[in-house]
Design a protein around this motif. Structure first.
Motif, short mmCIF file in Angstrom:
data_model
loop_
_atom_site.label_atom_id
_atom_site.label_comp_id
_atom_site.label_asym_id
_atom_site.label_seq_id
_atom_site.Cartn_x
_atom_site.Cartn_y
_atom_site.Cartn_z
N MET A 19 72.28 12.64 42.65
CA MET A 19 72.83 12.25 41.36
C MET A 19 74.27 12.76 41.26
O MET A 19 74.55 13.88 41.71
N THR A 20 75.10 11.98 40.65
CA THR A 20 76.51 12.38 40.54
C THR A 20 76.68 13.43 39.45
O THR A 20 75.80 13.62 38.61
N VAL A 21 77.85 14.08 39.49
CA VAL A 21 78.14 15.10 38.47
C VAL A 21 78.11 14.46 37.08
O VAL A 21 77.65 15.05 36.11
N ARG A 22 78.63 13.22 37.03
CA ARG A 22 78.67 12.54 35.73
C ARG A 22 77.26 12.37 35.16
O ARG A 22 77.03 12.55 33.96
N VAL A 23 76.31 12.03 36.03
CA VAL A 23 74.92 11.87 35.58
C VAL A 23 74.35 13.20 35.10
O VAL A 23 73.71 13.27 34.05
N TRP A 24 74.64 14.26 35.86
CA TRP A 24 74.15 15.58 35.45
C TRP A 24 74.72 15.96 34.09
O TRP A 24 73.99 16.43 33.21
N VAL A 25 76.03 15.75 33.92
CA VAL A 25 76.67 16.09 32.63
C VAL A 25 76.03 15.28 31.51
O VAL A 25 75.71 15.80 30.43
N ALA A 26 75.82 13.98 31.79
CA ALA A 26 75.22 13.12 30.76
C ALA A 26 73.83 13.60 30.37
O ALA A 26 73.47 13.64 29.19
N LEU A 27 73.06 14.02 31.37
CA LEU A 27 71.70 14.50 31.09
C LEU A 27 71.74 15.76 30.21
O LEU A 27 71.00 15.87 29.23
#
Lengths: 324, 348
Positions: free
Chosen positions: A1-9
């Motif tokens: 998972m990308t950093v962006r996905v982690w941040v969004a989660l």
């Protein structure tokens, strides 16, 4: 998972937790929330935050994370995207324990929780024994089959128990089976968190084994994994984790089934990534569902298990469509 | 003769139609009997024509005998079908003595035993333990969706049911087997008298009416006591989690009102609405009435400490045996609740 996905989660999780803390019949100001979080509760709205909303949010976080992680481990180990914690006899065993405690009129505050956990434990032990008794085929298909059979037996036992029970007890038992965070308190949150942290640590530690098992029994054996032993260990840990969540909050369906699929669609590659991603997404889903359960039909509450499905299915379908 | 008979039948039917029906008379049973009567008559006329009267003299005698029998049977059926009342399932219940009663409605069991008809009851529900002597009656199950064969095995001439959808099929099955049933909802204070009236009308035994009247008068006596000023706002805790409280449509809600209080959830029409503890916090009641287990839970649970009445020790335990259902102890229940809430009003 990308950093962006982690941040969004994480942002989604923080957002739903914040909304859950400020939403409810009693109006609370930001100062009340902060006082409630610090434990300086007094007797007003801050006490509502500290004694009702905060344990409820905390319980939702742990239940959601636990169910989702359990689902990831089971789906990977059984190589079956339809496997979920409740498929393995856990829910049926827990429900039998809870119903027995309810009908017996157990008055201790934790009696139903303990009975449900014991019931789930007995069911898991029975599943492992039944699967082992099948001899050579004691891998994941045998565990799934044994889980289905034990679950069916447990459901029959519940029906027999409820058939002669007073209507109020039937109502209580049904409500328990529909899942709810309304009984959340710090004691429940604490013991569930301990179980969840230990189990999560164990699953993360076994991440490589889970990855290898997901390649298939032959491939796993060729890569030096003792398939049967590893499968049973992951199964046991996942089942205990699910059993603990069921004991604490009743049957909250759908989370263990769909959140793993969502995190895979979000790009999770390894089991460890999927486990951590599912923990965050599962926690957010359950807390969000609980907000809906509390406000949609106020002053009554909706069953949490139904709301998780109502929220999760559209999200799941949208995610699947996007992924394609 | 045949034409005379044919002329006479419509006249007979006119007479039947012009007869005014007694209250509660089952029109559909009359219609069915009439239809049978007409059908038989038409058959006789046709038989007479087809068989040529003189040659089938013997045959017609048989048919006429059958017609007379049918008419007699029809009258007999109508006689027994004279309904005393219509129950809460909408079924007509025929009048007639009841010497073997299966009471699958706890309120009815209380009423009948208190009225002195204990010896006539041949079956009760698992929950019927009051008054003394009731527990000696054979237990036929929990009273909901009963085992029809077990009920029929008691050879009842009247089966009393609680009018719940769960019991509809059982009532139909009992009718099919020829048993007489009386299904009454017994959820509210007024239902006690309604049940007593129905029982008296069906069985002809009026002592049950006296018992119900006496109990209802006791309720009225409590209602007429000096009003509590200000009337305490009360939450009736029925169980948690999830939390169920008494709503407007409940017997417990009625008891609060009779005792001089105000049900804090009177705006919710459901008998036992499910609500959140936070909603109780928002409504800020003066008093919480709870059963022994409920009260223990309330005092042990941190979430309940958010309710001012709990923090200030205003949780009062009611006797579940007295206030369980609107039976013959409704007066005692009203007095009990009054005694629980009145001291609070006096303090304030």
């Amino acid at each position: 998972m990308t950093v962006r996905v982690w941040v969004a989660l994480f942002v989604a999780l923080a957002l739903v937790a914040a909304v859950a803390l400020v939403t409810g019949p009693v109006p609370v100001a930001l100062a009340d929330v902060l006082a409630g979080l610090r434990g300086h509760a007094g007797n007003g709205a801050a006490l509502v935050v500290h004694n009702i909303r905060l344990p409820r949010v905390a319980l939702g976080l742990v239940v959601g994370a636990g169910l989702a992680m359990s689902g990831v481990a089971l789906q990977a180990t059984t190589r079956n995207p339809l496997a979920e914690p409740y498929l393995l006899g856990v829910s049926g065993g827990a429900a039998v324990g809870a119903v027995v405690a309810t009908i017996a009129g157990a008055s201790h505050p934790m009696a139903v929780e303990l009975a449900a956990f014991a019931g789930a434990g007995i069911a898991v032990a029975a599943v492992v024994l039944v699967a082992s008794a099948s001899g050579a085929a004691a891998g994941s298909p045998a565990l799934v089959m044994a889980g289905v059979v034990i679950g069916a037996f447990a459901n029959a036992a519940i029906l027999v128990l409820l058939a002669g029970a007073p209507s109020a007890m039937v109502r209580d038992a049904l409500w328990w089976m529909m899942g709810s965070l309304s009984g959340a308190d710090w004691r429940t949150v604490a013991w569930l968190a301990v179980v969840a942290i230990v189990a999560a640590g164990e699953l993360l530690r076994a991440g490589r084994e889970i990855d290898v098992l997901s390649l298939g029994d032959d491939a796993a054996a060729a890569l030096g994994v003792e398939v049967e032993r590893a499968t049973r260990r992951v199964f046991l840990v996942a089942a205990i984790l699910a059993a603990a969540t069921v004991a604490a909050a009743g049957l909250v369906g759908f989370v263990g089934l769909v959140v793993p699929a969502i995190v895979r669609a979000l790009g999770a590659r390894s089991s460890r990534e999927a486990l951590l991603g599912a923990a965050v997404a599962g926690a957010a889903l359950v807390v969000a569902a609980d907000i809906v359960a509390r406000v949609a039909r106020a002053p009554a509450e909706l069953p949490l298990g139904a709301v998780t499905a109502l929220i999760g299915v559209p999200f799941f379908l949208a995610r699947m469509r996007h992924a394609r | 003769m045949a034409s005379g008979l044919a002329r006479g039948i419509p006249a007979l039917m006119r007479t039947r139609r012009s007869t005014s029906l007694p209250q509660g008379y089952s029109r559909h049973r009359l219609s069915a009997a009439s239809a049978g009567f007409i059908g038989a008559a038409v058959f006789v006329v046709r038989a007479a024509r087809m068989a040529r009267w003189r040659q089938t003299h013997a045959e017609l005698r048989v048919v006429l005998a059958a017609l007379l029998c049918l008419a007699a049977c029809g009258r007999g059926e109508m006689g027994s079908a004279v309904a005393a009342t219509v129950d809460d399932f909408g079924d007509s219940v025929a009048a007639g003595p009841a010497a073997r009663i299966v009471s699958l409605n706890p309120v009815a069991t209380e009423l009948l035993v208190t009225a002195g008809y204990r010896d006539r009851i041949v079956g009760r529900t698992h929950w019927d333990r009051y008054p003394a002597g009731a527990d000696g009656i054979p237990d036929l199950g929990d009273g909901m969706a009963p085992n029809v064969e077990v009920v029929l095995g008691a050879k009842p001439d009247l089966v009393i049911l609680y009018a719940s959808p769960a019991n509809r099929r059982a009532a139909d099955a009992l009718h099919s087997a020829g048993a007489r049933t009386l299904a009454i909802r017994t959820d509210r204070i007024a239902d006690l008298r309604r049940l007593a009236s129905a029982l008296a009308a069906v069985t002809g035994d009026t002592a049950v009416r006296g018992v119900a009247d006496s109990a209802t008068a006791s309720v009225a006596a409590v209602r007429n006591l000096t009003p509590l000023d200000p009337a305490p706002r009360v939450v009736w805790h029925m169980g948690d989690p999830p939390l169920f409280v008494a709503g407007r449509g409940s017997y417990m809600g009625e008891l609060i009102g009779v005792a001089g209080g105000v049900n804090a959830f009177d705006d919710l029409a459901a008998p036992s609405p499910q609500v959140s503890i936070e909603e109780v916090v928002r409504r800020d009641p003066d008093l919480i009435l709870a059963g022994p287990k409920g009260a223990a839970r309330i005092t042990q649970n941190a979430a309940w400490r958010t309710v001012r009445a709990v923090r200030e020790g205003r949780v009062v335990v009611y006797d579940t045996a007295i206030v369980g259902h609107p039976g013959v102890r409704i007066g005692e229940a009203a007095r009990h609740v009054r005694n629980l809430i009145a001291p609070l009003a006096a303090r304030r």
